[in-house]
Design a protein around this motif. Structure first.
Motif, short mmCIF file in Angstrom:
data_model
loop_
_atom_site.label_atom_id
_atom_site.label_comp_id
_atom_site.label_asym_id
_atom_site.label_seq_id
_atom_site.Cartn_x
_atom_site.Cartn_y
_atom_site.Cartn_z
N ALA A 9 -9.53 57.39 7.32
CA ALA A 9 -9.05 56.30 7.46
C ALA A 9 -7.60 56.09 7.24
O ALA A 9 -6.81 55.52 8.19
CB ALA A 9 -9.38 55.16 6.43
N SER A 23 -4.59 58.60 11.36
CA SER A 23 -5.97 58.39 11.05
C SER A 23 -7.03 59.41 12.05
O SER A 23 -6.26 59.76 12.90
CB SER A 23 -6.52 56.91 11.26
N HIS A 30 -5.19 48.87 8.85
CA HIS A 30 -6.38 49.53 8.99
C HIS A 30 -6.72 49.85 10.28
O HIS A 30 -6.59 48.87 11.33
CB HIS A 30 -7.41 48.42 8.25
#
Length: 172
Positions: A84, A100, A149
Motif C-alpha cells: 500500500a 506502491s 491511497h
C-alpha cells in the motif's frame, strides 16, 4: 469450566505482551523487547482504517545507506503481497522515495519533500496516520508528506515491514 476461562485469560495476557498485538496502540517495546530485530515483519491488528496511527521510533545506523518502512496486504512472498505504501530513505542522495506495488505493478514514484529528516546515528520518530484520502506522514513532529491511497480496502493493509540501516526502539 472455570479452569478453561482462567487458562484463556492467562493466554490472552501472555499474547498481549507480544509486540504484534500492540500495533495500533503505543507501548514501550523496551519493556519486553530490548531491541527489535531488523528486518521486522508484523501484523497490524485490525488492519488500517481512517484515524489509525502507526508509530515507528528508532535510531539510524552510523553509516546508513538506506532503510524501508512498508505497509502491505499480508506478508506473502509468492505471490508478493500488495504494498500500500513503501517509504524508502536513501542517504547517499538524501531522498525519501514513496511508492506502491499492486498486483505486481509498481505505481508512480514520489520523491518531493521539503527536507530530508534522517541523520546518521540519531533517533527519529515516524508517525503514519491513516486518513480518508491517504496516509499523512509526520517525522519528528513535522508533517513531511501525504501519500494518497492506492488500495481501496484499507482494512486489507494489515502488515508492517521494516528493513535496512536502523534500529527500532519503539513500535506502536
Amino acid at each position: 469450566m472455570a479452569g478453561s476461562v482462567a487458562q484463556r485469560e492467562a493466554l490472552e495476557k501472555l499474547e498481549d505482551r507480544h509486540l504484534n498485538n500492540f500495533l495500533g496502540a503505543p507501548f514501550h517495546a523496551e519493556v519486553c523487547f530490548p531491541r527489535l530485530i531488523i528486518p521486522f515483519c508484523g501484523p497490524i491488528k485490525g488492519g488500517m482504517r481512517p484515524g489509525k496511527k502507526i508509530l515507528v521510533m528508532g535510531i539510524v545506523d552510523l553509516n546508513p545507506e538506506s532503510f524501508e518502512i512498508s505497509l502491505t496486504c499480508g506478508d506473502s512472498e509468492d505471490p508478493p503481497a500488495d504494498v500500500a505504501m513503501e517509504l524508502k530513505a536513501i542517504f547517499t542522495d538524501k531522498q525519501l522515495i514513496r511508492n506502491s506495488c499492486i498486483s505486481g505493478e509498481r505505481g508512480e514514484e514520489q520523491s518531493a519533500i521539503p527536507y530530508f529528516p534522517f541523520i546518521p546515528d540519531q533517533p527519529f520518530r515516524v508517525e503514519i496516520l491513516c486518513e480518508h484520502p491517504g496516509f499523512r506522514v509526520i517525522v519528528d513532529g513535522r508533517q513531511l508528506f501525504d501519500f494518497y491511497h492506492r488500495i481501496e480496502t484499507l482494512s486489507a493493509i494489515d502488515t508492517i515491514k521494516i528493513s535496512g540501516d536502523l534500529q527500532i526502539t519503539k513500535l506502536g
